[in-house]
Design an enzyme around this catalytic site. Sequence first.
Site, PDB file in Angstrom:
ATOM      1  N   CYS A  64       0.834  -1.208   0.000  1.00  0.00           N
ATOM      2  CA  CYS A  64       0.000   0.000   0.000  1.00  0.00           C
ATOM      3  C   CYS A  64       0.868   1.256   0.000  1.00  0.00           C
ATOM      4  O   CYS A  64       1.475   1.557  -1.021  1.00  0.00           O
ATOM      5  CB  CYS A  64      -1.009  -0.054   1.147  1.00  0.00           C
ATOM      6  SG  CYS A  64      -2.479   0.916   0.746  1.00  0.00           S
ATOM      7  N   HIS A 117      -3.541  -5.116   0.172  1.00  0.00           N
ATOM      8  CA  HIS A 117      -2.908  -5.675   1.382  1.00  0.00           C
ATOM      9  C   HIS A 117      -2.994  -7.198   1.351  1.00  0.00           C
ATOM     10  O   HIS A 117      -3.998  -7.756   1.795  1.00  0.00           O
ATOM     11  CB  HIS A 117      -3.643  -5.185   2.633  1.00  0.00           C
ATOM     12  CG  HIS A 117      -3.516  -3.726   2.890  1.00  0.00           C
ATOM     13  ND1 HIS A 117      -2.691  -3.214   3.871  1.00  0.00           N
ATOM     14  CD2 HIS A 117      -4.110  -2.657   2.303  1.00  0.00           C
ATOM     15  CE1 HIS A 117      -2.780  -1.900   3.875  1.00  0.00           C
ATOM     16  NE2 HIS A 117      -3.637  -1.526   2.936  1.00  0.00           N
ATOM     17  N   GLU A 148      -1.704  -9.193   3.228  1.00  0.00           N
ATOM     18  CA  GLU A 148      -1.665  -9.746   4.597  1.00  0.00           C
ATOM     19  C   GLU A 148      -3.057 -10.016   5.175  1.00  0.00           C
ATOM     20  O   GLU A 148      -3.205 -10.815   6.093  1.00  0.00           O
ATOM     21  CB  GLU A 148      -0.877  -8.820   5.538  1.00  0.00           C
ATOM     22  CG  GLU A 148      -1.533  -7.496   5.923  1.00  0.00           C
ATOM     23  CD  GLU A 148      -1.310  -6.369   4.915  1.00  0.00           C
ATOM     24  OE1 GLU A 148      -0.986  -6.663   3.741  1.00  0.00           O
ATOM     25  OE2 GLU A 148      -1.469  -5.196   5.294  1.00  0.00           O
TER      26      GLU A 148
HETATM   27  N1  GLN Z   1      -2.012   6.655   2.668  1.00  0.00           N
HETATM   28  C1  GLN Z   1      -2.107   5.885   1.465  1.00  0.00           C
HETATM   29  C2  GLN Z   1      -3.464   6.036   0.791  1.00  0.00           C
HETATM   30  O1  GLN Z   1      -4.424   6.382   1.449  1.00  0.00           O
HETATM   31  C3  GLN Z   1      -1.803   4.434   1.718  1.00  0.00           C
HETATM   32  C4  GLN Z   1      -2.764   3.756   2.649  1.00  0.00           C
HETATM   33  C5  GLN Z   1      -2.251   2.484   3.238  1.00  0.00           C
HETATM   34  O2  GLN Z   1      -1.042   2.235   3.271  1.00  0.00           O
HETATM   35  N2  GLN Z   1      -3.139   1.677   3.782  1.00  0.00           N
HETATM   36  O3  GLN Z   1      -3.604   5.790  -0.361  1.00  0.00           O
END
Ligand code: GLN
Length: 538
Positions: free
Chosen positions: A383, A509, A511
């Site tokens: 992410c 993600h 995970e």
């Molecule tokens: N801050 C980033 C976004 O909102 C990544 C979010 C995250 O890592 N869950 O796109």
Amino acid sequence: MKDTKYIFVTGGVVSSLGKGIISSSLARLLLSRGYSVTVQKFDPYINIDPGTLNPYEHGECYVTSDGHEADLDLGHYERFTNIKTSRANNLTTGRIYRDVIEKERRGDYLGKTVQIVPHITDEIKRNVKKLGENGNYDFVITEIGGTVGDIESTPYLEAVRQLKWELGKNALFIHLTYVPYIKAAKELKTKPTQHSVKMLQQTGIQPDVLVLRTEKELPPQMCRKVAQFCNVSPEAVFQSLDAKSIYEVPLMMAAQGLDQIVLEKTETEGGHEPDLKDWNIFLDKLHNATKEINIALVGKYVELQDAYKSISESLSHAAAWNDHKLNLTYIHSEKLTEADVATKLGNMDGVIVAPGFGKRGIEGKLVALKWCREHDVPTLGICLGMQCMVIEFARNVLGYKGANSVEMDPSTPYPVIDIMEEQKNISDKGGTMRLGAYDCELMENSIPAKAYGKKKVSERHRHRYEFNEKYRQDFEENGLKCVGVNPGTKLVEVVEGEGKRWFVGTQYHPEYQSTVLNPNPLFMSFIQAAIAYSEEKK
Ligand code: GLN
């Protein structure tokens, strides 16, 4: 339709005794006997969901496939059971009140005075029963967050007390308490447990089963004494000793017969002898691996390891399945600089760059990624970690000076990570991101396509910003390929460094969908690459 049984798990004396692990372990045991099970958590705080909570407050925010930002215990439930949870599996006081107030505004209460009892308690009961109502489950295990005696837990206890009255044998109470060991006196003390059960009894709840959390083995006469004082049958008093790993707990509970007692007390029939073959194979690998694999996790919440719970668990499962012991080093991204990156990452076999929000710690993540890219270290950016991969590449390979995500620098000359179109007019923070499972199409022969063994996958998301399509060609021509794309929106989901050992960034993600018995293929592939790299270095 089957008679769903409802198990309520409460906690006493102190928090953090592991109600989530006991609930998950019981679920695992019942599943292994052939029953269908789901686990639910009630959190007594006022936030609508934990999505707006700082990880320092409550650890990681877990995301369900239907896009609910959930308590991290749901991660344990899924990892132990392999069963997907949803919005219905996690409720907070805030959500219960919001739903009741919405009903009141709609006029659903027909002019009645709306009160904690019966309206809030009815709403709690409705949410418990909802999970069991279409006969999908033999067991619904409901964990009540907090500790007996907390002001906030009172409506929940009242609601489940009423449910027991309605459900009779189809409901069962498990109370988890603590038996401290007083070192100076060399004595284990059951008094806090007795008090905690008394307090529970004052709410009208009689526990059927007690699980005593302890650091030292409890002698049988002590368990009998607790049974006697607490009106619980002696065979229904269990001890939960500190375990080598949380995944040992189902076996420890099975050895004492927790699942058996639950079946007897709820008069449940059917099922078969527990089949824990795969679970045991996993544990055997987890405990007997002799070779180590060194992985670094670069993030800004490293003081609180619960903040990266799903990632660390996924890594540990993948390492175990690959017959290695995970040696995970948390590296504070705020403290990582060009000057010390080689020392901190030099002996790592693989590096994970963590998700996150906001500017703090970003520069350290970029330093780590530059080093990993230049030294061809197996790297997984998740992410924000993936977004940082893109930013680092833009600045240092494409020469885009000042390239950034508009989240960090709204006036960057190169917004390589931009706000998603549908996010532009959203100002509320809670539950408004791109959340939950979305499809992703993977490019043939890419690392992820090989890892998953298929070209179409579905993974969970939690973000507002995205790879900026405008710059795609430049990235691809210079070695950062977009190898995973959402088939509908064309949003870039996965990037991969061309010609690298293993350099992958996922907007999603992985995970959140990695379980003990079904580890996420991407983590498996990452760990295999790290193992290969460590062998190569020898
Ligand atoms: N801050 C980033 C976004 O909102 C990544 C979010 C995250 O890592 N869950 O796109």
